[in-house]
Design an enzyme around this catalytic site. Sequence first.
Site, PDB file in Angstrom:
ATOM      1  N   THR A 136       0.746  -1.279  -0.325  1.00  0.00           N
ATOM      2  CA  THR A 136       0.065   0.290  -0.215  1.00  0.00           C
ATOM      3  C   THR A 136       0.877   1.409   0.189  1.00  0.00           C
ATOM      4  O   THR A 136       1.887   0.990   0.683  1.00  0.00           O
ATOM      5  CB  THR A 136      -1.213   0.183   1.094  1.00  0.00           C
ATOM      6  OG1 THR A 136      -1.997   1.076   1.371  1.00  0.00           O
ATOM      7  CG2 THR A 136      -0.203  -0.340   2.331  1.00  0.00           C
ATOM      8  N   ASP A 137       0.091   1.921  -0.461  1.00  0.00           N
ATOM      9  CA  ASP A 137       0.812   3.767  -0.568  1.00  0.00           C
ATOM     10  C   ASP A 137       0.842   4.029   1.200  1.00  0.00           C
ATOM     11  O   ASP A 137       1.547   5.071   0.909  1.00  0.00           O
ATOM     12  CB  ASP A 137       0.572   4.801  -1.879  1.00  0.00           C
ATOM     13  CG  ASP A 137      -1.442   4.832  -0.793  1.00  0.00           C
ATOM     14  OD1 ASP A 137      -1.527   4.341  -0.252  1.00  0.00           O
ATOM     15  OD2 ASP A 137      -1.550   5.868  -1.786  1.00  0.00           O
ATOM     16  N   GLU A 138       0.222   3.313   1.715  1.00  0.00           N
ATOM     17  CA  GLU A 138       0.260   4.059   3.434  1.00  0.00           C
ATOM     18  C   GLU A 138       1.304   4.035   3.802  1.00  0.00           C
ATOM     19  O   GLU A 138       1.746   4.860   4.808  1.00  0.00           O
ATOM     20  CB  GLU A 138      -0.560   3.457   4.116  1.00  0.00           C
ATOM     21  CG  GLU A 138      -2.526   3.410   3.576  1.00  0.00           C
ATOM     22  CD  GLU A 138      -3.420   3.551   4.573  1.00  0.00           C
ATOM     23  OE1 GLU A 138      -3.313   3.496   5.411  1.00  0.00           O
ATOM     24  OE2 GLU A 138      -4.485   2.926   3.800  1.00  0.00           O
ATOM     25  N   TYR A 162      -1.454  -0.789  10.681  1.00  0.00           N
ATOM     26  CA  TYR A 162      -1.524  -0.989   9.590  1.00  0.00           C
ATOM     27  C   TYR A 162      -0.653  -1.190   8.691  1.00  0.00           C
ATOM     28  O   TYR A 162      -0.161  -1.191   8.771  1.00  0.00           O
ATOM     29  CB  TYR A 162      -3.466  -0.605   8.472  1.00  0.00           C
ATOM     30  CG  TYR A 162      -3.277  -0.948   7.321  1.00  0.00           C
ATOM     31  CD1 TYR A 162      -2.916  -2.227   7.125  1.00  0.00           C
ATOM     32  CD2 TYR A 162      -3.712   0.012   6.693  1.00  0.00           C
ATOM     33  CE1 TYR A 162      -3.371  -2.530   5.748  1.00  0.00           C
ATOM     34  CE2 TYR A 162      -3.182  -0.146   5.339  1.00  0.00           C
ATOM     35  CZ  TYR A 162      -3.608  -1.281   4.935  1.00  0.00           C
ATOM     36  OH  TYR A 162      -3.120  -1.550   3.999  1.00  0.00           O
ATOM     37  N   LYS A 166       2.398  -3.348   7.130  1.00  0.00           N
ATOM     38  CA  LYS A 166       2.792  -3.156   5.875  1.00  0.00           C
ATOM     39  C   LYS A 166       4.295  -3.112   5.155  1.00  0.00           C
ATOM     40  O   LYS A 166       4.551  -3.329   5.038  1.00  0.00           O
ATOM     41  CB  LYS A 166       2.093  -2.413   4.973  1.00  0.00           C
ATOM     42  CG  LYS A 166       0.006  -3.704   4.987  1.00  0.00           C
ATOM     43  CD  LYS A 166       0.087  -4.391   4.357  1.00  0.00           C
ATOM     44  CE  LYS A 166       0.052  -4.447   2.860  1.00  0.00           C
ATOM     45  NZ  LYS A 166       0.425  -5.948   2.339  1.00  0.00           N
ATOM     46  N   ARG A 226      -7.156  11.291  -1.540  1.00  0.00           N
ATOM     47  CA  ARG A 226      -7.039  10.080  -1.480  1.00  0.00           C
ATOM     48  C   ARG A 226      -6.413  10.311  -2.769  1.00  0.00           C
ATOM     49  O   ARG A 226      -7.231  11.095  -3.869  1.00  0.00           O
ATOM     50  CB  ARG A 226      -7.057   9.106  -0.819  1.00  0.00           C
ATOM     51  CG  ARG A 226      -7.819   8.942   1.027  1.00  0.00           C
ATOM     52  CD  ARG A 226      -5.777   8.121   0.851  1.00  0.00           C
ATOM     53  NE  ARG A 226      -6.010   8.641   2.717  1.00  0.00           N
ATOM     54  CZ  ARG A 226      -5.996   8.917   3.593  1.00  0.00           C
ATOM     55  NH1 ARG A 226      -5.423  10.797   3.010  1.00  0.00           N
ATOM     56  NH2 ARG A 226      -6.135   9.437   4.978  1.00  0.00           N
TER      57      ARG A 226
END
Length: 360
Positions: A136-138, A162, A166, A226
């Site tokens: 993910t980009d997070e 989270y 990741k 986003r």
Amino acid sequence: MRTYVVTGGAGFIGSNYIHYMFKKYGDEIRIINVDKLTYAGNLENLKDVENRDNYTFIKADVCDAEAINKIFEENDVQRVVHFAAESHVDRSIKNPTVFVETNVLGTLVMLNAAKAAWELPDGTFKPDHKFLHVSTDEVYGSLSNPNDYFYETTKYDPHSPYSASKASSDFMVKAFMDTYKFPANITNCSNNYGPYQFPEKLIPLTINNALHGRKLPIYGDGKNIRDWLYVEDHAKGIDMVQEKGRLFETYNIGGHNERQNIQIVKTIIKTLQELLPDDDPRKANVSEDLITYVTDRKGHDRRYAIAPDKIKAEVGWYPETCFEDGIKKTVKWYLEHQEWMDHCISGDYQKYYDDMYKNR
């Protein structure tokens, strides 16, 4: 026939990937879908492929090394696409442990199993065997400058349990690539939307609540940004990276569709008003008056935005679906699949496994 192991294939992105792959390759490939079937895993997503001779579902936890190793021992697996993950930020804030177990330990189990199955006596690996880790980009944190974007070289700066889990799983894959020259790639994607998304996420939650005249909760001032990626475009990008990307590389997959959360909600309301016929009683429920601002999420990142320059230059992928078209297709799909949504909301979707698989 090339055999794929797809973990988390009953989830939102995983099931869309399986649909895409069968649409593209048909009977040229075999897919083994490995899913634990947590609350977000729904085999109803795959009703139309479950009877294919080249599709197999195995209920297993990616943290269960014995079960995962058995899959590799009994099948000549040439591709792994690792989706399986806990992914909802709010849930990670309440229970970080589950996220570390599934996202970090589960990834390690998958890496160990593939390494054991693919490694040759001289320490190299079987040719044309590849592992792709979906992330993910997070992991990159939050962008404060409106002119900045996430690149593959952007420093990791996760802010939620989270995204931290990741990031940890990404580093584990990187370690295998660096230490063992393990044949893998990592993709980091922006927010996905489209069919089969569990209705805890913003877009399906907004659609369902609006149709029932329920409040539409918006965190903070609603201006968190986003980058939105239509899920079929993502599936195509994953396949292209695995077949055309350079081994050991990371590729960012983004939609070039930046929107504030409040814009997303208002767009959904407008689209529902356009698509619902005048004689549909639900149309009267759909209104911006339902928008309700709630206390902001803890550690809420302000803006994510991916620059997919590398994947376009090296692999030839680009996002094909603009947000205006993608959101219409998405809203239309949910309107046409109200029964699917009802099953998710009620929990009845979890009975599908027992009905279809338990006695097989």
